[in-house]
Design a protein around this motif. Structure first.
Motif, PDB file in Angstrom:
ATOM      1  N   ILE A  66       0.258  -8.585   0.125  1.00 24.79           N
ATOM      2  CA  ILE A  66      -0.676  -8.007   1.018  1.00 24.79           C
ATOM      3  C   ILE A  66       0.189  -7.064   1.906  1.00 24.79           C
ATOM      4  N   LYS A  67       1.280  -7.535   2.345  1.00 28.65           N
ATOM      5  CA  LYS A  67       1.907  -6.655   3.016  1.00 28.65           C
ATOM      6  C   LYS A  67       2.137  -5.183   2.462  1.00 28.65           C
ATOM      7  N   SER A  68       2.572  -5.574   1.134  1.00 33.90           N
ATOM      8  CA  SER A  68       3.213  -4.334   0.298  1.00 33.90           C
ATOM      9  C   SER A  68       2.188  -3.646  -0.003  1.00 33.90           C
ATOM     10  N   LEU A  69       0.840  -3.971  -0.125  1.00 39.03           N
ATOM     11  CA  LEU A  69      -0.502  -3.073  -0.549  1.00 39.03           C
ATOM     12  C   LEU A  69      -0.896  -2.621   0.491  1.00 39.03           C
ATOM     13  N   ASP A  70      -0.762  -3.304   1.864  1.00 35.18           N
ATOM     14  CA  ASP A  70      -1.089  -2.528   2.976  1.00 35.18           C
ATOM     15  C   ASP A  70      -0.315  -1.311   3.389  1.00 35.18           C
ATOM     16  N   TYR A  71       1.213  -1.477   3.081  1.00 28.04           N
ATOM     17  CA  TYR A  71       1.924  -0.370   3.050  1.00 28.04           C
ATOM     18  C   TYR A  71       1.545   0.702   2.101  1.00 28.04           C
ATOM     19  N   GLN A  72       1.237   0.487   0.956  1.00 29.37           N
ATOM     20  CA  GLN A  72       1.045   1.468   0.018  1.00 29.37           C
ATOM     21  C   GLN A  72      -0.365   1.951   0.334  1.00 29.37           C
ATOM     22  N   GLU A  73      -1.348   1.366   0.884  1.00 32.77           N
ATOM     23  CA  GLU A  73      -2.440   1.958   1.236  1.00 32.77           C
ATOM     24  C   GLU A  73      -2.287   2.902   2.530  1.00 32.77           C
ATOM     25  N   GLY A  74      -1.419   2.502   3.429  1.00 36.12           N
ATOM     26  CA  GLY A  74      -1.031   3.427   4.619  1.00 36.12           C
ATOM     27  C   GLY A  74      -0.620   4.761   3.899  1.00 36.12           C
ATOM     28  N   GLN A  75       0.444   4.668   3.063  1.00 37.17           N
ATOM     29  CA  GLN A  75       1.233   5.844   2.412  1.00 37.17           C
ATOM     30  C   GLN A  75       0.114   6.716   1.739  1.00 37.17           C
ATOM     31  N   LEU A  76      -0.698   6.136   1.052  1.00 37.99           N
ATOM     32  CA  LEU A  76      -1.721   6.872   0.156  1.00 37.99           C
ATOM     33  C   LEU A  76      -2.822   7.692   1.204  1.00 37.99           C
ATOM     34  N   PHE A  77      -3.381   6.847   2.154  1.00 35.93           N
ATOM     35  CA  PHE A  77      -4.261   7.590   3.160  1.00 35.93           C
ATOM     36  C   PHE A  77      -3.749   8.523   3.908  1.00 35.93           C
ATOM     37  N   SER A  78      -2.337   8.505   4.373  1.00 34.94           N
ATOM     38  CA  SER A  78      -1.792   9.372   5.137  1.00 34.94           C
ATOM     39  C   SER A  78      -1.432  10.714   4.531  1.00 34.94           C
ATOM     40  N   ASP A  79      -1.044  10.712   3.325  1.00 35.44           N
ATOM     41  CA  ASP A  79      -0.739  12.057   2.627  1.00 35.44           C
ATOM     42  C   ASP A  79      -1.736  12.159   1.688  1.00 35.44           C
ATOM     43  N   PRO A  80      -2.324  13.434   1.509  1.00 34.39           N
ATOM     44  CA  PRO A  80      -3.089  13.762   0.331  1.00 34.39           C
ATOM     45  C   PRO A  80      -2.310  13.991  -1.085  1.00 34.39           C
ATOM     46  N   GLU A  81      -1.226  14.293  -0.880  1.00 37.53           N
ATOM     47  CA  GLU A  81      -0.476  14.541  -2.265  1.00 37.53           C
ATOM     48  C   GLU A  81      -0.210  13.191  -2.778  1.00 37.53           C
ATOM     49  N   GLN A  82      -0.021  12.365  -2.057  1.00 43.15           N
ATOM     50  CA  GLN A  82       0.200  10.992  -2.615  1.00 43.15           C
ATOM     51  C   GLN A  82      -1.032  10.426  -3.266  1.00 43.15           C
ATOM     52  N   LEU A  83      -2.202  10.506  -2.436  1.00 48.99           N
ATOM     53  CA  LEU A  83      -3.264  10.193  -2.915  1.00 48.99           C
ATOM     54  C   LEU A  83      -3.749  10.843  -4.313  1.00 48.99           C
ATOM     55  N   GLU A  84      -3.532  12.008  -4.346  1.00 46.70           N
ATOM     56  CA  GLU A  84      -3.793  12.761  -5.785  1.00 46.70           C
ATOM     57  C   GLU A  84      -2.937  12.355  -6.745  1.00 46.70           C
ATOM     58  N   ARG A  85      -1.627  11.935  -6.536  1.00 49.25           N
ATOM     59  CA  ARG A  85      -0.740  11.516  -7.550  1.00 49.25           C
ATOM     60  C   ARG A  85      -1.148  10.225  -7.946  1.00 49.25           C
ATOM     61  N   PHE A  86      -1.593   9.223  -7.179  1.00 50.04           N
ATOM     62  CA  PHE A  86      -1.696   7.948  -7.399  1.00 50.04           C
ATOM     63  C   PHE A  86      -3.196   8.008  -8.449  1.00 50.04           C
TER      64      PHE A  86
END
Length: 111
Positions: A66-86
Motif C-alpha cells: 500500500i505504501k508503494s502504491l501510494d507513492y506511485q499514485e503520488g508520482q503519477l498524479f503530480s506529473d502529467p508526463e508520468q501519467l501519460e507514460r503509465f
C-alpha cells in the motif's frame, strides 16, 4: 497403649497417602483433559498461533504494498508526463494518428 498409637499412626499415614494420591490423580486427569481434549487445548492453540503469525506477515506485506502504491499514485498524479507514460505502457493508450505495436513473446520460447 503404645501399640495402639503406632497402629493409629500407620492408618493415618495410609489414609493421608491415599487422599494425596486421589488429589494427584484428579489433578493429573484434569491436566490431561485440558491439554488434549478441551476446546482450547495445546494443539489448537499452536495452530491458532501459527495462523496469527502468518496473518501478521501478510499484513506487513500488504502495508508495504500500500505504501508503494501510494507513492506511485503520488508520482503519477503530480506529473502529467508520468501519467501519460503509465497509461501508454499499461493500457496501450495512444495519441491520434499514432499506431501502437504490442510485442507478445511466444509461450514456448525462453526469455
Amino acid at each position: 497403649m503404645q501399640d495402639l498409637k503406632i497402629f493409629l499412626f500407620r492408618i493415618f499415614q495410609r489414609l493421608r497417602k491415599a487422599s494425596l494420591s486421589k488429589y494427584i490423580a484428579v489433578l493429573l486427569a484434569a491436566g490431561i483433559w485440558m491439554l488434549a481434549f478441551d476446546r482450547l487445548n495445546l494443539i489448537s492453540r499452536y495452530r491458532v498461533q501459527q495462523q496469527i503469525e502468518t496473518l501478521k506477515q501478510d499484513k506487513a506485506h500488504y502495508q508495504s504494498a500500500i505504501k508503494s502504491l501510494d507513492y506511485q499514485e503520488g508520482q503519477l498524479f503530480s506529473d502529467p508526463e508520468q501519467l501519460e507514460r503509465f497509461a501508454r505502457e499499461r493500457y496501450h493508450f495512444k495519441r491520434s494518428r499514432e499506431d501502437v505495436f504490442v510485442i507478445v513473446p511466444k509461450a514456448d520460447s525462453p526469455q
